[in-house]
Design a protein around this motif. Structure first.
Motif: not given
Length: 268
Positions: A59-71
């Motif tokens: 779940k943590f990695k899913e959240l970081m993937a969202i931030y990575s997508h924004i970036d």
């Protein structure tokens, strides 16, 4: 209108949109509530080591993937609301809207009465409250470095953040809690359809860290999220200024604003 500094609002916007919030969790353990008396420290039991389950790590990695997508997203527009409640200084309370728009290397963001526009040929900082436009040479907007998810997981575990998450019909809620952290005691994320819909954080009052009644609360809600369908006028120089030969003037939408010009042209 409450006096909110440009830099303060800039920090909040970056916290939301770029993911710099993660750096709050990187505070070394030795500065956690360093003011606690030595004899009290001696009486404390050994600190519990936090280890996330495979489900929590996923779940943590899913959240970081969202931030990575924004970036990494080349074209993106977001808009919503931001609130801040500071029990120690009501002048820093905030209840306003924000907009964020990026198309390749050009960027726009707005919070309350302030706007920033980074275009290929100029950089503009606008205060609608002061009715001023600063026009400067173009600035390169560098995307921040995003730490790999595995490293962030280790960082949060080592800093004793307990992690909770809940999947429901409205999406996923993710919570990180560390009541004794010197900077940020709590993060809350709301995710829906693989997009961040809301984010909040509870920050320690560094002047009185043990007094939770003085914790500062910041919350951001994202009401609009568009990719490729951008409000393109936000990224056009003529929206803000008119260039006529070697003269530059505020556009009709900003008539009466004082123009402070640092481009290689003369302000009228």
């Amino acid at each position: 209108m409450k006096k909110i500094t440009w830099s303060y609002k800039l920090v909040i916007t970056i916290i939301l949109l770029i993911g710099v919030v993660i750096t709050f969790a990187a505070a070394p353990k030795w500065i956690k509530f360093a003011a606690r008396p030595a004899d009290e420290d001696a009486a404390l039991p050994p600190e519990e080591k936090i280890t996330y389950t495979p489900g929590q790590k996923a779940k943590f990695k899913e959240l970081m993937a969202i931030y990575s997508h924004i970036d990494s997203c080349k074209e993106i527009f977001m808009a919503g609301k931001m609130t801040c409640i500071d029990p120690s200084d009501s002048s820093q309370n905030l209840n306003t809207t924000f907009k964020y728009c990026r198309k390749f290397d050009e960027l726009y963001y707005q919070t309350d009465e302030s706007e920033m526009v980074a275009l290929k040929d100029m950089y503009l900082a606008i205060s609608n409250n002061a009715r001023k436009i600063l026009v400067n040479q173009p600035k390169t907007i560098v995307s921040p470095f995003l730490v790999p998810a595995d490293s962030l997981i280790a960082l949060f575990q080592n800093d004793s953040y307990k992690m909770e998450y809940d999947d429901n019909d409205n999406g996923t809620s993710i919570r990180f809690l560390c009541p004794e952290h010197v900077y940020c005691k709590e993060y809350n994320f709301e995710v829906k359809n693989n997009r961040l819909s809301a984010f909040s954080m509870r920050l320690t009052d560094l002047n009185d860290p043990l007094n939770t009644a003085k914790d500062k609360m910041i919350k951001v809600t994202i009401d609009q999220w568009e990719e490729k369908k951008l409000p393109v006028n936000l990224l056009k120089a003529q929206t803000y200024v008119n260039l006529q030969g070697n003269r530059i003037q505020p556009s009709a939408a900003y008539a009466g604003y004082e123009l402070i010009n640092y481009l290689n042209v003369n302000a009228n």
